[in-house]
Design a protein around this motif. Structure first.
Motif, short mmCIF file in Angstrom:
data_model
loop_
_atom_site.label_atom_id
_atom_site.label_comp_id
_atom_site.label_asym_id
_atom_site.label_seq_id
_atom_site.Cartn_x
_atom_site.Cartn_y
_atom_site.Cartn_z
N ALA A 453 0.86 -1.18 0.00
CA ALA A 453 0.00 0.00 0.00
C ALA A 453 0.89 1.23 0.00
O ALA A 453 2.05 1.19 0.47
CB ALA A 453 -0.93 0.01 1.21
N GLY A 454 0.37 2.33 -0.52
CA GLY A 454 1.16 3.55 -0.57
C GLY A 454 0.29 4.76 -0.79
O GLY A 454 -0.87 4.66 -1.21
N ALA A 455 0.85 5.93 -0.50
CA ALA A 455 0.12 7.19 -0.67
C ALA A 455 1.12 8.31 -0.88
O ALA A 455 2.26 8.26 -0.38
CB ALA A 455 -0.76 7.47 0.53
N THR A 456 0.69 9.34 -1.61
CA THR A 456 1.49 10.53 -1.85
C THR A 456 0.75 11.74 -1.32
O THR A 456 -0.44 11.92 -1.59
CB THR A 456 1.77 10.72 -3.35
OG1 THR A 456 2.55 9.62 -3.83
CG2 THR A 456 2.53 12.01 -3.62
N ALA A 457 1.45 12.56 -0.54
CA ALA A 457 0.90 13.81 -0.04
C ALA A 457 1.48 14.96 -0.85
O ALA A 457 2.67 14.96 -1.18
CB ALA A 457 1.23 13.99 1.43
N ARG A 497 -2.85 7.05 -4.45
CA ARG A 497 -3.04 6.09 -3.37
C ARG A 497 -3.32 4.73 -3.98
O ARG A 497 -4.03 4.64 -4.99
CB ARG A 497 -4.21 6.49 -2.46
CG ARG A 497 -4.07 7.84 -1.81
CD ARG A 497 -5.18 8.07 -0.78
NE ARG A 497 -6.51 7.86 -1.34
CZ ARG A 497 -7.22 8.76 -2.01
NH1 ARG A 497 -6.69 9.96 -2.22
NH2 ARG A 497 -8.43 8.49 -2.46
N PHE A 498 -2.79 3.70 -3.36
CA PHE A 498 -3.04 2.36 -3.91
C PHE A 498 -3.01 1.31 -2.82
O PHE A 498 -2.44 1.49 -1.75
CB PHE A 498 -2.01 2.01 -4.99
CG PHE A 498 -0.70 1.49 -4.44
CD1 PHE A 498 -0.48 0.12 -4.29
CD2 PHE A 498 0.30 2.35 -4.02
CE1 PHE A 498 0.70 -0.37 -3.77
CE2 PHE A 498 1.49 1.88 -3.51
CZ PHE A 498 1.70 0.51 -3.38
N PHE A 499 -3.64 0.20 -3.12
CA PHE A 499 -3.55 -1.03 -2.34
C PHE A 499 -3.45 -2.17 -3.33
O PHE A 499 -4.20 -2.21 -4.32
CB PHE A 499 -4.76 -1.23 -1.43
CG PHE A 499 -4.73 -2.54 -0.68
CD1 PHE A 499 -4.13 -2.61 0.57
CD2 PHE A 499 -5.28 -3.69 -1.21
CE1 PHE A 499 -4.08 -3.80 1.27
CE2 PHE A 499 -5.24 -4.90 -0.53
CZ PHE A 499 -4.64 -4.95 0.72
N GLY A 526 -6.61 -5.32 -6.19
CA GLY A 526 -6.17 -4.03 -5.73
C GLY A 526 -7.03 -2.90 -6.25
O GLY A 526 -8.00 -3.10 -6.99
N ALA A 527 -6.66 -1.70 -5.85
CA ALA A 527 -7.35 -0.49 -6.29
C ALA A 527 -6.38 0.66 -6.18
O ALA A 527 -5.45 0.66 -5.37
CB ALA A 527 -8.59 -0.24 -5.45
N VAL A 528 -6.60 1.68 -7.02
CA VAL A 528 -5.80 2.89 -7.00
C VAL A 528 -6.75 4.07 -7.12
O VAL A 528 -7.77 4.00 -7.81
CB VAL A 528 -4.74 2.88 -8.13
CG1 VAL A 528 -5.39 2.83 -9.49
CG2 VAL A 528 -3.79 4.06 -8.02
#
Length: 579
Positions: A453-457, A497-499, A526-528
């Motif tokens: 999983a990940g995310a960008t701010a 954002r993704f999983f 998954g999803a983004v």
């Protein structure tokens, strides 16, 4: 007087019955007095004397008795019958005793011995584990269990049970064949030496340091019994020098990407100092790329490695299916990006490592076709950026007896884009990866599960977005979604954002000295998403299919896969080379 004949007549049958019963008992050999404590107390020492004298038949005969006899007699009967190799009878006696005293580990240990004699290592290990739960400090059980794992080739599990007994002590440590790598690097890569005891921690640390040097395409550590209870340890390492460990391997590695217009010039162990130069050149008209990386140990320490790299790309993207902005579809977007950076990789021990680095990058976009709305502009703004990176990788759980491993990793990146529509940004990615070999030996039916999983701010340009799809420059594989359309990138879902969850298993199909073939199914999910609403998968994605892995000369893997998008109904056939 009249009554006396009646009493005699009544008592006579009773006396006759008692006499007949005693005669029957003696004739049938029923142990009428077997439950007499005095009788059992007499049998137990007699059985012990017979057993100690090596008279197994006599000991077994004396120790066998009624079902409710003393568990000590069951134990002696089991031992004697095992010496006579009457395995089923011995097992029955020991199991009977174990039911009477379930907290006595001796019965479990002897049952393990019977299973071992019958070559049933799995049952033997289960019994020994149960015995150690009752008595964790039992040296015999630890030694026995370690020996079984050692015979199965599971060195890590063997060490786990040997080490509490201060074993195995090394008599010698050698490399086979001899290495070209400098002696100082060889010595510092080893976390053990003779005449030390080889520990699990030292084994794992050595493996991690060898991997960090980057000059070995394959490794195997072998332990052999020597004199006086000591052991000789041999490290079998396939060393890459120059093009590789052989001319054939070098040519195969160089040209492995020809089907997709790519070559991989690589040179290893330059100057015998573990200095490696790896590069890539791709002349695909839609995805041109040139990259190079130079890495070497810092201060001659195998656990500390510095990599300096440069990367340049000129790519055409087709966002017709993945960008939801107004205006004409972006089918011919051109991205040019160049980056230089450096990263330090440090092995703390066999379970943990960390990395830190910095990158300077510049990109620009062409063929935007009027996409200049404020919400859209930030994704396609040319800019120069500076970013720093931190990463950590560690093992959360190791169960060597079950051949199960759970790893974790986390990466953080923070920096600034120097452009009016952009600014500071930060990205975080985390991952869990489980690996399991269900069989006691070999790698057949290897199973892997990975969750990321990940995310960008902050604002991000297009090339910094996460992508869920199968593509050579992307590691977030959703194998039923192609990352390209007509050779152009941008066909897979994108976002900040993704999983992603991946599961796969590999069955060995064929193996010889040159290549290994594995085949197995996979499931991806998954999803983004993106807060702008301009990108994202719009819904949860499910892919399934099968893949074939061909390991060539132990150094690279060709992956051929078929994936199906269960929601969209699309099929994806894909092939690439993993290094």
């Amino acid at each position: 007087m009249a009554a006396e004949p009646q009493l005699d007549a009544a008592g006579s049958p009773r006396k006759a019955f008692v006499i007949l019963f005693l005669v029957a008992v003696l004739a049938l050999g029923i142990p009428a007095f077997a439950q007499d404590p005095a009788s059992e107390q007499a049998r137990l020492p007699a059985a012990k004397r017979a057993f100690d004298a090596g008279h197994w038949e006599e000991a077994a005969k004396l120790a066998q008795g009624p079902a409710d006899q003393s568990p000590e007699l069951d134990f002696l009967a089991g031992l004697a019958l095992a010496r006579l190799e009457k395995w089923d009878e011995a097992k029955a006696s020991l199991e009977a005793g174990a039911r009477k005293v379930p907290l006595d580990p001796r019965f479990l240990v002897e049952l393990a011995g019977i299973a071992y004699k019958q070559k049933d290592f799995r049952a033997a290990k289960n019994k020994l584990h149960a015995a150690l739960r009752l008595d964790p400090q039992d040296s015999y059980s630890n030694e026995f269990l370690a020996t079984i794992y050692f015979l199965e080739g599971n060195l890590e599990a063997a060490l786990k049970y040997w080490n509490p007994e201060n074993k195995p002590r090394l008599r010698s440590v050698t490399f086979a064949p001899s290495l070209r790598l400098k002696q100082s690097l060889q010595n510092r890569a080893l976390a053990f030496n003779a005449p030390q005891v080889l520990s699990v921690d030292a084994l794992l640390a050595t493996q991690s340091r060898l991997d960090n040097l980057g000059v070995f395409s394959n490794r195997r550590i072998e332990l052999n019994p020597a004199e006086s209870g000591n052991y000789d340890l041999t490290l079998h390492l396939v060393e890459r020098n120059g093009w590789g460990d052989s001319k054939l391997q070098g040519i195969v590695s160089l040209l492995s990407g020809l089907p997709y217009a790519t070559v991989y010039p690589e040179f290893y162990n330059l100057g015998r100092d573990a200095v490696n130069l790896t590069s890539l050149a791709r002349w695909d008209s839609e995805k041109r790329r040139v990259s190079a990386a130079l890495s070497f140990p810092l201060y001659g320490d195998p656990s500390l490695r510095l990599q300096i790299y440069a990367d340049a790309r000129n790519e055409n993207w087709n966002l017709a299916q993945t960008f939801f902005g107004a205006g004409r579809p972006l089918t011919d977007l051109n991205i040019r990006r160049g980056a230089v950076g450096a990263e330090v990789q440090s092995v703390v021990n066999g379970r943990w490592s960390w990395s830190a680095g910095a990158e300077f990058a510049h990109r620009n976009f062409r063929n935007l076709d009027g996409h200049t709305l404020p919400a859209e502009r930030s994704f396609f703004t040319g800019a120069t950026s500076v970013a720093g990176r931190l990463g950590v990788r560690g093992t959360l759980l190791r169960v060597p007896e079950r051949r199960f491993l759970l790893d974790s990793s986390a990466k953080a990146k923070a920096g600034r884009e120097f452009a009016n529509d952009l600014g500071p940004f930060a990205t975080f990615r985390g991952a869990l990866r489980a690996q399991w070999f269900p069989r006691a030996t070999g790698d057949d039916y290897e199973m892997q599960t990975q969750i990321r999983a990940g995310a960008t701010a902050g604002k991000a340009t297009l090339d910094e977005l996460f992508e869920l799809g199968i593509e050579r420059d992307n590691d977030l594989w959703l194998r039923g979604h192609a990352g390209t359309a007509d050779g152009r990138k941008g066909a897979a879902p994108l976002g900040r954002r993704f999983f992603l969850a991946n599961w796969e298993t590999d069955k060995n199909i064929y193996q010889n000295g040159f290549f290994t073939v594995k085949l197995g199914p996979f499931v991806d999910s998954g999803a983004v998403a993106d807060s702008s609403g301009l990108f994202g998968s719009q819904r949860w994605l499910w892919d399934t299919g099968a893949q074939c892995k061909v390991r060539v000369l132990g150094s690279l893997t060709i992956v051929l896969s078929y994936g199906r998008d269960l929601r969209g109904g699309r099929n994806v056939y894909y092939g690439t080379v993993l290094r």
